[in-house]
Write a protein that holds these residues in place. Structure first.
Motif, PDB file in Angstrom:
ATOM      1  N   ALA A  52       0.845  -1.203   0.000  1.00  0.00           N
ATOM      2  CA  ALA A  52       0.000   0.000   0.000  1.00  0.00           C
ATOM      3  C   ALA A  52       0.883   1.256   0.000  1.00  0.00           C
ATOM      4  N   CYS A  53       0.298   2.348  -0.474  1.00  0.00           N
ATOM      5  CA  CYS A  53       1.031   3.625  -0.507  1.00  0.00           C
ATOM      6  C   CYS A  53       0.031   4.758  -0.364  1.00  0.00           C
ATOM      7  N   VAL A  54       0.536   5.967  -0.212  1.00  0.00           N
ATOM      8  CA  VAL A  54      -0.319   7.155  -0.085  1.00  0.00           C
ATOM      9  C   VAL A  54      -0.190   7.993  -1.346  1.00  0.00           C
ATOM     10  N   LYS A 107      -6.322  12.978  -3.050  1.00  0.00           N
ATOM     11  CA  LYS A 107      -6.964  12.246  -1.943  1.00  0.00           C
ATOM     12  C   LYS A 107      -8.252  11.551  -2.398  1.00  0.00           C
ATOM     13  N   ARG A 108      -8.688  11.830  -3.622  1.00  0.00           N
ATOM     14  CA  ARG A 108      -9.944  11.241  -4.113  1.00  0.00           C
ATOM     15  C   ARG A 108      -9.690   9.919  -4.849  1.00  0.00           C
ATOM     16  N   CYS A 123       0.332   8.606  -9.059  1.00  0.00           N
ATOM     17  CA  CYS A 123       0.369   9.557  -7.946  1.00  0.00           C
ATOM     18  C   CYS A 123       1.598  10.450  -7.934  1.00  0.00           C
ATOM     19  N   SER A 124       2.512  10.255  -8.895  1.00  0.00           N
ATOM     20  CA  SER A 124       3.711  11.106  -8.930  1.00  0.00           C
ATOM     21  C   SER A 124       3.454  12.401  -9.684  1.00  0.00           C
ATOM     22  N   ASN A 172      -2.532  15.599   2.122  1.00  0.00           N
ATOM     23  CA  ASN A 172      -2.380  16.200   3.458  1.00  0.00           C
ATOM     24  C   ASN A 172      -3.416  17.288   3.739  1.00  0.00           C
ATOM     25  N   ASN A 173      -4.226  17.615   2.706  1.00  0.00           N
ATOM     26  CA  ASN A 173      -5.348  18.563   2.840  1.00  0.00           C
ATOM     27  C   ASN A 173      -4.909  19.989   3.151  1.00  0.00           C
TER      28      ASN A 173
END
Length: 286
Positions: free
Chosen positions: A1-3, A8-9, A33-34, A202-203
């Motif tokens: 898994a990764c972030v 964030k959607r 995601c990069s 991170n919002n």
């Protein structure tokens, strides 16, 4: 898994060939995601979020009067040229902004017209002294190139006219290299950031700080310029402009009516004069 730091959607995040890849909510399209996720996939995810009660405020940009809608996206993440809501359809540009009147489902949108120039206009809160123009230019140039990964050559101008800040992003399809982020995606991320609705994981929104002094932005408006002019009819004009046109037409019609009545009166007067002359002639001859 990764972030997925830049979106964030998403769901189902995993490491694939050393990169974090996730599925965009609403479409299931895999995103890298990069880099920035395309605006179309982000909008689709936002609509899905709003349906589940996590509604975010729609955009209030002057030229985008339709706000948020559920878009049809290509597998690449690009907007489909034709967008529909039930039986109502319209054509959009590469930024997903409507560029025609709304029609029925028979509408033909032959091509996805490219938005080549995006103008971001901001207004900062009232200040005792104006900002330093060079410091401001450096802050926004650095932010756009690092945070949104846009090549500096696509930032054509950053202008400061107290209290307005204008950023011009220009990117023709011929200029854009493979892997370059699109200016429409950059503008969307930027607008969400300054409105406190950040798409980043991170919002944290964008904190504008010039010369170590925080700057509060009161209003942000995004304008789009396409390589082919939009196709709006009179129906899409603002009510104020239509009212002005109606007043002018009423004035013209009123002027024509006055002219016709005046000529009629003159005509009657001339006819009466001729009639009286004929009667006089007859009287003399008798």
């Amino acid at each position: 898994a990764c972030v997925c730091e830049k979106n964030k959607r998403v769901t189902n995040c995993r490491i694939d060939s050393g990169l974090c890849r996730c599925d965009a909510i609403g479409s299931g399209v895999t995103v890298d995601c990069s880099t920035l996720t395309s605006k179309c996939l982000l909008m689709k995810a936002e609509v899905m979020g709003s349906k589940s009660g996590r509604r975010e405020k729609p955009k209030d940009a002057f030229e985008d009067t339709d706000g948020l809608y559920d878009p049809e996206c290509e597998n690449s993440g690009a907007f489909k040229a034709k967008q529909c809501n039930g039986t109502t359809c319209w054509c959009v540009n590469t930024a997903g902004v409507r560029r025609t009147d709304k029609h029925d489902a028979d509408l033909k949108c032959n091509q996805l017209v490219r938005t080549t120039w995006i103008i971001i206009e901001m207004k900062h809160a009232e200040r005792n002294a104006p900002l330093n123009a060079e410091s401001l230019k450096k802050f926004f140039t650095d932010t756009i190139t690092s945070r949104y990964q846009l090549q500096g050559r696509y930032i054509s101008n950053i202008l400061y006219e107290n209290p307005y800040i204008t950023i011009d992003l220009k990117q023709n399809s011929s200029d854009k290299s493979f892997g370059d982020v699109d200016i429409a995606d950059v503008a969307y991320y930027f607008e969400k950031d300054v409105k406190g609705q950040s798409i980043f994981h991170n919002n944290a929104g964008l904190n504008v700080s010039i010369d170590n002094e925080p700057v509060k932005l009161e209003k942000t408006v995004v304008f789009y310029v396409d390589e082919i002019a939009p196709e709006f009819s009179m129906k899409s004009l603002t009510p104020g402009l239509i009212a002005v046109i109606v007043v002018v037409l009423v004035a013209i019609v009123a002027a024509i009516v006055v002219l016709v009545l005046t000529r009629r009166r003159k005509g009657k007067y001339v006819k009466a004069e001729v009639k009286e002359m004929n009667e006089m002639h007859r009287g003399l001859n008798a």
